[in-house]
Write an enzyme that holds these catalytic residues in place. Structure first.
Site, PDB file in Angstrom:
ATOM      1  N   GLY A  36       0.874  -1.146   0.000  1.00  0.00           N
ATOM      2  CA  GLY A  36       0.000   0.000   0.000  1.00  0.00           C
ATOM      3  C   GLY A  36       0.917   1.201   0.000  1.00  0.00           C
ATOM      4  O   GLY A  36       1.622   1.427   0.963  1.00  0.00           O
ATOM      5  N   THR A  37       0.972   1.950  -1.054  1.00  0.00           N
ATOM      6  CA  THR A  37       2.225   2.627  -1.359  1.00  0.00           C
ATOM      7  C   THR A  37       1.996   3.923  -2.110  1.00  0.00           C
ATOM      8  O   THR A  37       0.874   4.269  -2.425  1.00  0.00           O
ATOM      9  CB  THR A  37       3.080   1.653  -2.210  1.00  0.00           C
ATOM     10  OG1 THR A  37       4.421   2.012  -2.142  1.00  0.00           O
ATOM     11  CG2 THR A  37       2.661   1.663  -3.641  1.00  0.00           C
TER      12      THR A  37
END
Length: 237
Positions: free
Chosen positions: A16-17
């Site tokens: 999750g970036t």
């Protein structure tokens, strides 16, 4: 151990970036944060999400860490074969279309969004986005990952054509730091890769050097850091 924590620890590793690719006058700048999470647990706070495919093409990875890593390994292998057969490095377009082919043919199994950036002697600096499903989009800039939802308006206002290398890198670092401040799944440090006719330059920006945004707290030492730096008290008799 609490069952919810156990479930998070057993969840698939996900990046999750925040990943970014920006073109400038002479090349491209890629940037990413470094937090890899599994559920709400941070599995790796200093991961490298910008992967080298060839000497002149790099890949920004988001989504499932396992999916993006195995995809980059396959693509790197085939690009190496392509270079040997053709006697010259693969272009950015060739690399991007190979990634698109893998992503589209396996779209029911892969959970990863990718940004491809690089420089070649035919077309100069290029950025391609390959989101979930295997679509390929050539763009002057691309943003991806969970942190990208906070950056669309920012890029609409800040990005401009004909930027210098320094302006482009400042924009990328500023954008990733903004996403880190707002997105709980983005964090750690900021890594950038600059690709142009002169080669590749990697830069690293620690989290405590990034700009602070509205209501963001300054970094604090943990209790363990404070205790280890002070040392044990001397006994006095």
């Amino acid at each position: 151990m609490d069952q919810s924590i156990q479930n998070d620890l057993n969840a698939p590793h996900s990046m999750g970036t925040t990943i970014i690719g920006v073109t400038y006058n002479g090349g491209v700048v890629l940037g990413a944060d470094s937090r890899t999470s599994t559920g709400v647990y941070v599995a790796n706070r200093a991961s490298d999400k910008i992967t080298q495919l060839t000497d002149n093409v790099y890949l920004c990875r988001s989504g499932s860490a396992a999916d993006s890593q195995v995809l980059s390994d396959y693509v790197r292998h085939f690009l190496h074969q392509h270079t040997i057969q053709q006697g010259q490095p693969a272009t950015v377009k060739v690399a991007a279309n190979l990634i698109r082919l893998f992503a589209y043919n396996n779209k029911n199994m892969l959970q990863t969004g990718l940004i491809i950036g690089g420089w070649d002697k035919y077309e100069g600096g290029k950025i391609y986005g390959v989101p979930l499903g295997g679509t390929i989009l050539e763009q002057p800039f691309a943003i991806g990952g969970s942190g990208s939802t906070y950056l669309y308006g920012f890029f609409d206002q800040e990005w401009k054509e004909g930027m210098t290398k320094e302006e482009a890198e400042r924009l990328v670092v500023k954008a990733v730091s903004l996403a880190i401040a707002r997105d709980g799944a983005s964090g750690g440090v900021v890594r950038t890769v600059i690709i142009n006719s002169e080669g590749v330059t990697r830069n690293y920006y620690p989290g405590d050097t990034l700009p602070l945004w509205h209501e963001e707290l300054e970094p604090q030492n943990s209790l363990l850091d404070i205790l280890s730096s002070s040392g044990p008290d001397m006994m006095v008799t």
